[in-house]
Design a protein around this motif. Sequence first.
Motif, PDB file in Angstrom:
ATOM      1  N   ASP A  31      11.176   3.573   3.010  1.00 22.90           N
ATOM      2  CA  ASP A  31      11.583   5.358   3.689  1.00 22.90           C
ATOM      3  C   ASP A  31      12.319   4.082   5.122  1.00 22.90           C
ATOM      4  O   ASP A  31      12.053   5.430   5.894  1.00 22.90           O
ATOM      5  N   GLY A  32      12.257   3.713   5.041  1.00 20.46           N
ATOM      6  CA  GLY A  32      13.107   2.927   6.915  1.00 20.46           C
ATOM      7  C   GLY A  32      11.903   2.731   7.744  1.00 20.46           C
ATOM      8  O   GLY A  32      11.847   1.945   9.015  1.00 20.46           O
ATOM      9  N   GLN A  33      10.705   3.460   7.464  1.00 17.82           N
ATOM     10  CA  GLN A  33       9.824   2.574   8.394  1.00 17.82           C
ATOM     11  C   GLN A  33       8.416   1.578   7.126  1.00 17.82           C
ATOM     12  O   GLN A  33       8.497   0.282   7.987  1.00 17.82           O
TER      13      GLN A  33
ATOM     14  N   GLY B 138      10.307  -1.505   0.847  1.00 13.39           N
ATOM     15  CA  GLY B 138      10.184  -0.865  -0.474  1.00 13.39           C
ATOM     16  C   GLY B 138       9.673  -2.151  -1.332  1.00 13.39           C
ATOM     17  O   GLY B 138       9.390  -3.873  -0.893  1.00 13.39           O
ATOM     18  N   LEU B 139       9.604  -1.990  -3.218  1.00 14.83           N
ATOM     19  CA  LEU B 139       8.860  -2.865  -3.471  1.00 14.83           C
ATOM     20  C   LEU B 139      10.362  -4.457  -3.926  1.00 14.83           C
ATOM     21  O   LEU B 139       9.233  -5.339  -3.856  1.00 14.83           O
ATOM     22  N   LEU B 140      11.253  -3.551  -3.349  1.00 15.98           N
ATOM     23  CA  LEU B 140      12.714  -4.634  -4.092  1.00 15.98           C
ATOM     24  C   LEU B 140      12.280  -5.595  -2.888  1.00 15.98           C
ATOM     25  O   LEU B 140      12.573  -6.548  -3.388  1.00 15.98           O
ATOM     26  N   ALA B 141      12.764  -5.361  -2.282  1.00 16.51           N
ATOM     27  CA  ALA B 141      12.061  -6.270  -1.292  1.00 16.51           C
ATOM     28  C   ALA B 141      10.922  -6.805  -0.396  1.00 16.51           C
ATOM     29  O   ALA B 141      10.732  -8.120   0.165  1.00 16.51           O
TER      30      ALA B 141
ATOM     31  N   GLY C 279      12.149   6.262  -5.386  1.00 19.52           N
ATOM     32  CA  GLY C 279      13.388   6.088  -4.758  1.00 19.52           C
ATOM     33  C   GLY C 279      12.913   5.438  -3.853  1.00 19.52           C
ATOM     34  O   GLY C 279      13.398   4.082  -3.187  1.00 19.52           O
ATOM     35  N   LYS C 280      11.897   6.063  -2.631  1.00 24.32           N
ATOM     36  CA  LYS C 280      11.076   5.268  -1.552  1.00 24.32           C
ATOM     37  C   LYS C 280      10.689   4.536  -1.922  1.00 24.32           C
ATOM     38  O   LYS C 280      10.115   3.647  -1.637  1.00 24.32           O
ATOM     39  N   ALA C 281      10.024   4.608  -3.335  1.00 22.69           N
ATOM     40  CA  ALA C 281       8.953   2.867  -3.536  1.00 22.69           C
ATOM     41  C   ALA C 281       9.634   1.693  -4.147  1.00 22.69           C
ATOM     42  O   ALA C 281       9.199   0.790  -3.544  1.00 22.69           O
ATOM     43  N   LEU C 282      10.836   1.930  -4.136  1.00 25.23           N
ATOM     44  CA  LEU C 282      11.996   0.356  -4.648  1.00 25.23           C
ATOM     45  C   LEU C 282      12.204   0.398  -3.293  1.00 25.23           C
ATOM     46  O   LEU C 282      12.403  -0.882  -2.814  1.00 25.23           O
TER      47      LEU C 282
ATOM     48  N   PHE D 228       0.865  -0.966  -0.047  1.00 20.35           N
ATOM     49  CA  PHE D 228       0.244   0.164   0.168  1.00 20.35           C
ATOM     50  C   PHE D 228       1.019   1.050  -0.517  1.00 20.35           C
ATOM     51  O   PHE D 228       0.774   1.885  -0.825  1.00 20.35           O
ATOM     52  N   GLN D 229       2.406   1.320   1.169  1.00 25.25           N
ATOM     53  CA  GLN D 229       2.788   2.353   0.509  1.00 25.25           C
ATOM     54  C   GLN D 229       3.777   2.734  -0.316  1.00 25.25           C
ATOM     55  O   GLN D 229       4.409   3.769  -0.721  1.00 25.25           O
ATOM     56  N   ALA D 230       4.283   1.559  -0.712  1.00 26.28           N
ATOM     57  CA  ALA D 230       5.177   1.265  -1.589  1.00 26.28           C
ATOM     58  C   ALA D 230       4.476   2.149  -2.891  1.00 26.28           C
ATOM     59  O   ALA D 230       4.678   2.935  -4.058  1.00 26.28           O
TER      60      ALA D 230
END
Length: 238
Positions: free
Chosen positions: A92-94, A97-100, A86-89, A74-76
Amino acid sequence: MAKETVKKHSEFEELVENPDALAERLTTGSEDFVKRNKTKLLVVFATIAAVVVAGFLYYNYKSTRSTEAQNAMFQAVYYFEQDSLGKALNGDGQYLGLLAIASQYDGTDAGNLANFYAGVALLKEGKFAEAQEYLEDFESDDYLLQARAYSLVGDAMLEQGNNKEAADMYMKAANYNANQYFSPQYLMKAGIAFEADNNFTAAAEAYDKIITDFVASNEVSEAKKYKARAEALAGGKN
């Protein structure tokens, strides 16, 4: 003695493999059979119980992972739609991202969809080889989305200079549950990729397919011009 052993083993196998026969023997008071095969029966019943429990735990595990992955997605996707790639992939630390998500939740619907979004984001960032890998890992029952993924793989290949492979992938997208809305677009891309590969005959054929198979499409007029050019180049080559 050997024959007796074989007979007993066969009797046990028959009863284990045939639940109705086992129930009949147990309910008719065959105490002797139970006593003789007590250990084997306990092993069989314990195995069945273990399989049932394992199946239940695995189902709960899969459900939990799917829910976690969907929440992370949802957030990604929000960052993706805001063009904050950058944050999508990478998160954001919380939030992941999409890669993970694609890596940690492999095998879930959300993890699979993360491959698609990650591939598109990497394309936008100019990371074409990585984009190709993620897009190739994506699979969907939605034929429109799957065809789009094939086309995007073609985009990544074309950017890497793999013109023939890109053209073939565009043709795959065009022929995958062909339709008048998207197939002409993919055929145009295929024609251009074939031209980049100096295969003008194949390019002309791709354009001609638009003209003959998708007569009502918006690409017909352009396809006619491109076909004439490709045929002229093919003739000059010969």
